[in-house]
Design a protein around this motif. Structure first.
Motif: not given
Length: 280
Positions: A2-6, A42-52, A70-72, A96-97
């Protein structure tokens, strides 16, 4: 997450590094985002408000099992080469939502050879995809590329709902679907073109289906037009099953079917074109 930048690249600073043009020279194949391989947990990963940023590939589903759901959510990509590579037949239900995919240079979604009839239920809901070619790159790229692998009729289609597509230049199209029974749906979307030359928005072959519903097409002011190819050389009799559909009040204007030239072409043994009577 959550709220991370990669961030990757030769220079990972937030601002555009000097001397790298529109970004691709800063993308190195050594810098990728996430690769999941299964066989479990390795199921059900959620990326919330992240940037790549400046990544060769943002998300890679590999292996043979359990890389699914997985959810973005509210994420953004900036100046990446490719976004999703699905090469696992059980990489189902990836979404991707409300995401902003800004300045992608390659493909947004590509299926690999391990995904032989699997990997369906892909969804993008809301948001936008802005695609443009890297300087000197004249190879075609697509929002969806299903040529080495793809989904099957037992899975839900690859679905885009309420998404804006800005396909800049002459080398980015929407779908190249020529593997198996891949089905691609764009509903309530809008397409904007800036190309100066005609380019294929869709190529559909074998048993694949590409369907537009309630979608608008903006030709832009670059002078280029969208074209469509149904069937593919070498399809044989399979090509007769390829199907391109415009339905549910698609806006058919000069951006969709232009007056001169061949807007729709048939290759191999061709296929089917359906334009619903509600389109105008």
């Amino acid at each position: 997450c959550e709220d991370m930048c990669f961030a990757g690249g030769y220079d990972w600073q937030e601002a555009m590094p000097s001397g790298v043009g529109n970004g691709p020279p800063n993308v190195t194949p050594l810098c990728n985002g996430f690769k999941l391989t299964g066989p479990g947990w390795e199921s059900g990963f959620i990326f919330s408000r992240c940037e790549f940023r400046f990544l060769q590939m943002v998300f890679h589903a590999a292996g043979n099992n359990n890389v699914d759901t997985h959810r973005f959510i509210g994420c953004a990509t900036s100046k990446c080469k490719n976004v999703n590579y699905i090469n696992n037949p059980n990489a189902l239900s990836i979404a991707w939502i409300g995401c902003y995919v800004d300045q992608i240079y390659g493909n947004f979604l590509e299926y690999g050879p391990n995904c032989n009839g699997g990997g369906g239920n892909f969804l993008m809901q809301g948001g936008a995809i802005i695609a443009l070619a890297a300087s000197g790159d004249t190879s075609p790229h697509y929002v969806v590329r299903a040529t080495a692998g793809g989904t099957s009729q037992s899975n839900a289609p690859v679905t885009f709902r309420d998404v804006r597509f800005e396909l800049r230049g002459n080398y980015h199209g929407f779908a190249f679907a020529t593997f198996g029974n891949t089905q691609v749906l764009a509903s309530g979307c809008s397409f904007h073109n800036t190309g100066s030359a005609n380019k294929n928005l869709v190529t559909v072959g074998q048993y694949c289906v590409v369907r537009f519903e309630g979608t608008s097409f903006n030709k832009g002011d670059g002078g280029g037009n969208f074209t469509y190819q149904i069937g593919e050389s070498g399809d044989g009799r399979l090509g007769k099953n390829a199907h391109l559909i415009f339905a549910n009040s698609c806006l058919i204007d000069p951006a969709l079917f232009f007056a001169t030239g061949s807007t729709v072409s048939w290759a191999g043994n061709g296929g089917r074109l359906t334009v619903d009577e509600t389109c105008w």
